[in-house]
Write a protein that holds these residues in place. Structure first.
Motif, PDB file in Angstrom:
ATOM      1  N   LEU A  49      -2.318  -2.154  -1.084  1.00 27.82           N
ATOM      2  CA  LEU A  49      -2.251  -2.057  -1.842  1.00 27.82           C
ATOM      3  C   LEU A  49      -0.576  -3.477  -2.023  1.00 27.82           C
ATOM      4  N   PRO A  50      -0.593  -4.230  -2.660  1.00 21.29           N
ATOM      5  CA  PRO A  50       0.376  -4.315  -2.303  1.00 21.29           C
ATOM      6  C   PRO A  50       1.962  -4.335  -2.149  1.00 21.29           C
ATOM      7  N   ALA A  51       2.245  -4.957  -1.542  1.00 15.09           N
ATOM      8  CA  ALA A  51       3.853  -4.354  -1.482  1.00 15.09           C
ATOM      9  C   ALA A  51       4.954  -4.409  -1.739  1.00 15.09           C
ATOM     10  N   THR A  52       4.506  -5.103  -3.141  1.00 15.04           N
ATOM     11  CA  THR A  52       5.672  -5.167  -4.423  1.00 15.04           C
ATOM     12  C   THR A  52       5.613  -3.136  -4.675  1.00 15.04           C
ATOM     13  N   THR A  53       4.319  -2.854  -4.706  1.00 14.05           N
ATOM     14  CA  THR A  53       3.851  -1.506  -5.271  1.00 14.05           C
ATOM     15  C   THR A  53       3.798  -0.492  -4.006  1.00 14.05           C
ATOM     16  N   ILE A  54       4.074  -0.977  -2.595  1.00 15.35           N
ATOM     17  CA  ILE A  54       4.476  -0.277  -2.126  1.00 15.35           C
ATOM     18  C   ILE A  54       5.762   0.103  -2.136  1.00 15.35           C
ATOM     19  N   GLU A  55       6.876  -1.013  -2.467  1.00 19.11           N
ATOM     20  CA  GLU A  55       8.522  -0.585  -2.601  1.00 19.11           C
ATOM     21  C   GLU A  55       8.342   0.505  -3.640  1.00 19.11           C
ATOM     22  N   GLU A  87      -9.167   0.254 -15.746  1.00 21.59           N
ATOM     23  CA  GLU A  87      -8.403  -0.438 -16.324  1.00 21.59           C
ATOM     24  C   GLU A  87      -6.391   0.038 -16.910  1.00 21.59           C
ATOM     25  N   PRO A  88      -5.865  -0.699 -15.520  1.00 23.73           N
ATOM     26  CA  PRO A  88      -5.385  -0.993 -14.505  1.00 23.73           C
ATOM     27  C   PRO A  88      -5.731   0.113 -13.834  1.00 23.73           C
ATOM     28  N   CYS A  89      -5.710  -0.574 -12.521  1.00 27.31           N
ATOM     29  CA  CYS A  89      -5.505   0.211 -11.539  1.00 27.31           C
ATOM     30  C   CYS A  89      -4.970   1.138 -11.476  1.00 27.31           C
ATOM     31  N   ALA A  90      -4.847   1.581 -10.889  1.00 22.54           N
ATOM     32  CA  ALA A  90      -2.975   2.969 -11.145  1.00 22.54           C
ATOM     33  C   ALA A  90      -2.790   3.804  -9.317  1.00 22.54           C
ATOM     34  N   THR A 147      -1.338  -0.463  -9.597  1.00 18.95           N
ATOM     35  CA  THR A 147      -1.528  -1.419  -8.506  1.00 18.95           C
ATOM     36  C   THR A 147      -1.824  -2.592  -8.213  1.00 18.95           C
ATOM     37  N   VAL A 148      -1.371  -3.632  -9.661  1.00 21.97           N
ATOM     38  CA  VAL A 148      -2.531  -4.875  -9.303  1.00 21.97           C
ATOM     39  C   VAL A 148      -0.730  -5.312  -9.892  1.00 21.97           C
TER      40      VAL A 148
END
Length: 148
Positions: A49-55, A87-90, A147-148
């Motif tokens: 997952l993108p770092a911002t999503t993880i945070e 869409e969108p992924c979540a 998540t995108v």
């Protein structure tokens, strides 16, 4: 473990197809929050997952787990699931506990009022959707993060 999500969620639609899922029983102690944060970070990193999503997810997880450990009866469990077919992924974050433990005593001198009561606002600010589901076995508080 790829079971469909329940179809009724307050304030949102259900996530129907999950391609990844993680369940973690929560120890009913304050130290559980740090342990769960580290475990969730590792799992979410493994899901690329993108770092911002993880945070954002780790912060939401912290708030929901703190609520369960502080204000609810055990047992409690954290469930993370991710969809990619829609869409969108979540990313769905769910914390289920056995329900309210009753009132939590506050210090008579009001020493720590700023430490409580901000969790809902944090979840609202970071989640695309969030809500609560009450089942016979307990209460689930959930949040969906893009998540995108």
């Amino acid at each position: 473990m790829n079971a469909p999500a329940p179809s009724e969620y307050s304030g949102s639609h259900a996530m129907r197809r999950r391609d990844a899922e993680f369940l973690f029983p929560l120890p009913h102690i304050p130290e559980a929050v740090g342990l769960v944060r580290r475990r969730a970070h590792t799992v979410l990193t493994g899901w690329n997952l993108p770092a911002t999503t993880i945070e954002d997810a780790v912060l939401v997880i912290s708030e929901l787990v703190t609520n369960a450990v502080t204000h609810a009866l055990p047992p409690a469990v954290l469930q993370l699931s991710r969809t990619v077919a829609e869409e969108p992924c979540a990313l769905r974050i769910e914390v289920t506990d056995a329900g309210p433990a009753g009132s939590v005593p506050r210090p008579a001198d009001g020493r720590h009022p700023a430490e409580h009561g901000r969790g809902s606002a944090i979840v609202s600010a970071l989640a695309a959707r969030h809500g609560t589901r009450v089942d016979p076995g307990g209460i689930t508080r959930w949040a969906d993060l893009p998540t995108v």
